[in-house]
Design a protein around this motif. Structure first.
Motif, PDB file in Angstrom:
ATOM      1  N   TRP A  66     -26.429  41.071 -27.537  1.00 24.31           N
ATOM      2  CA  TRP A  66     -27.878  41.229 -27.517  1.00 24.31           C
ATOM      3  C   TRP A  66     -28.513  40.342 -26.453  1.00 24.31           C
ATOM      4  O   TRP A  66     -29.477  40.747 -25.774  1.00 24.31           O
ATOM      5  N   ASP A  67     -27.995  39.135 -26.261  1.00 22.67           N
ATOM      6  CA  ASP A  67     -28.550  38.251 -25.237  1.00 22.67           C
ATOM      7  C   ASP A  67     -28.366  38.835 -23.841  1.00 22.67           C
ATOM      8  O   ASP A  67     -29.268  38.751 -22.997  1.00 22.67           O
ATOM      9  N   PHE A  68     -27.199  39.402 -23.581  1.00 24.90           N
ATOM     10  CA  PHE A  68     -26.987  40.073 -22.303  1.00 24.90           C
ATOM     11  C   PHE A  68     -27.908  41.284 -22.165  1.00 24.90           C
ATOM     12  O   PHE A  68     -28.536  41.499 -21.119  1.00 24.90           O
ATOM     13  N   LYS A  69     -27.986  42.054 -23.205  1.00 27.60           N
ATOM     14  CA  LYS A  69     -28.773  43.290 -23.173  1.00 27.60           C
ATOM     15  C   LYS A  69     -30.260  43.004 -22.963  1.00 27.60           C
ATOM     16  O   LYS A  69     -30.952  43.744 -22.249  1.00 27.60           O
ATOM     17  N   ASN A  70     -30.749  41.926 -23.563  1.00 28.76           N
ATOM     18  CA  ASN A  70     -32.180  41.613 -23.510  1.00 28.76           C
ATOM     19  C   ASN A  70     -32.559  40.623 -22.413  1.00 28.76           C
ATOM     20  O   ASN A  70     -33.718  40.212 -22.331  1.00 28.76           O
ATOM     21  N   GLY A  71     -31.581  40.216 -21.597  1.00 26.12           N
ATOM     22  CA  GLY A  71     -31.886  39.345 -20.473  1.00 26.12           C
ATOM     23  C   GLY A  71     -31.942  37.870 -20.790  1.00 26.12           C
ATOM     24  O   GLY A  71     -32.347  37.059 -19.943  1.00 26.12           O
ATOM     25  N   ARG A  72     -31.532  37.490 -21.991  1.00 21.41           N
ATOM     26  CA  ARG A  72     -31.498  36.063 -22.324  1.00 21.41           C
ATOM     27  C   ARG A  72     -30.270  35.380 -21.729  1.00 21.41           C
ATOM     28  O   ARG A  72     -30.192  34.161 -21.690  1.00 21.41           O
ATOM     29  N   ARG A  73     -29.335  36.172 -21.288  1.00 18.58           N
ATOM     30  CA  ARG A  73     -28.128  35.642 -20.665  1.00 18.58           C
ATOM     31  C   ARG A  73     -27.718  36.560 -19.514  1.00 18.58           C
ATOM     32  O   ARG A  73     -27.876  37.778 -19.589  1.00 18.58           O
ATOM     33  N   GLY A  74     -27.209  35.960 -18.443  1.00 22.96           N
ATOM     34  CA  GLY A  74     -26.708  36.737 -17.320  1.00 22.96           C
ATOM     35  C   GLY A  74     -27.733  37.051 -16.252  1.00 22.96           C
ATOM     36  O   GLY A  74     -27.419  37.729 -15.271  1.00 22.96           O
TER      37      GLY A  74
END
Length: 209
Positions: A66-74
């Motif tokens: 979810w963090d990758f998908k929502n831009g919180r990571r990466g």
């Protein structure tokens, strides 16, 4: 120990639209798109900067996807591997797909990574106990009650790189990265040599899990 119901409730609250019941068999089919980097058995590939995922915490995997998908990571320009992972996570259509692939990976036998980092495992145990064990468990196997990952499956080069990313703000700097901020605060307490020693200790623990 956290109950299965408590964990599922946490996942539901964390990720709107996430299905309550995960299907590991369906997740196996979803994982087919991940094999090129993470390996057929989710063992990881250090040459591709891809961590081992087999046996990882289910709740942690869901949160990271979810963090990758929502831009919180990466999203940081210095996070090359994270930038490669973001579109893969974004391709997962919904919370059900995320939950399913996380359940599949968590069901696999824990990975034993190949050691690539030299360090003093004895000192690493002392450093890990003092600085990491309260959250990640005495052997680095993670803690579902605290939603912390299993560190013994990811691979030492990945571990070292991620801690350095926390130290420099490449990871954990997003305003919504609650757990990332906690990790960033701890990461700055570790020197480069201590980090290598911790990695050596976790390599030993991976052979016992």
């Amino acid at each position: 120990m956290i109950s299965r119901l408590q964990k599922l409730v946490f996942l539901l609250l964390l990720s709107p639209g996430l299905a309550l019941a995960a299907n590991a068999e369906a997740g196996k089919a979803v994982y087919g798109t991940c094999v090129a980097c993470h390996g057929a058995n989710a063992e990881g590939n250090s040459a591709l900067l891809a961590p081992g995922l087999a046996g990882q915490s289910e709740s942690y995997l869901v949160r990271q996807l979810w963090d990758f998908k929502n831009g919180r990571r990466g999203a940081d320009p210095d996070d090359t591997a994270g930038a490669q992972m973001r579109p893969m996570a974004m391709a997962l259509p919904d919370g059900e797909a995320i939950a399913n692939v996380a359940a599949y990976l968590a069901s696999l036998p824990a990975n034993v990574p190949v050691a690539t980092v030299d360090g003093d495992a004895e000192n690493g145990q002392k450093q890990f106990t003092n600085k990491c064990g309260a959250c990640h468990g005495g052997q680095g196997w993670g803690n579902e009650a605290l939603y912390t990952p299993r560190l013994t499956v990811v691979g030492d080069s990945y571990l070292v790189r991620q801690v350095k990313h926390f130290q420099t703000g490449v990871r954990g700097a997003h305003e919504d990265a609650k757990f990332g901020k906690q990790m960033k605060a701890m990461s700055i307490l570790v020197t480069d040599q201590e980090l290598n020693d911790i990695a050596a200790f976790l390599n030993e623990q991976s052979r016992e899990q």
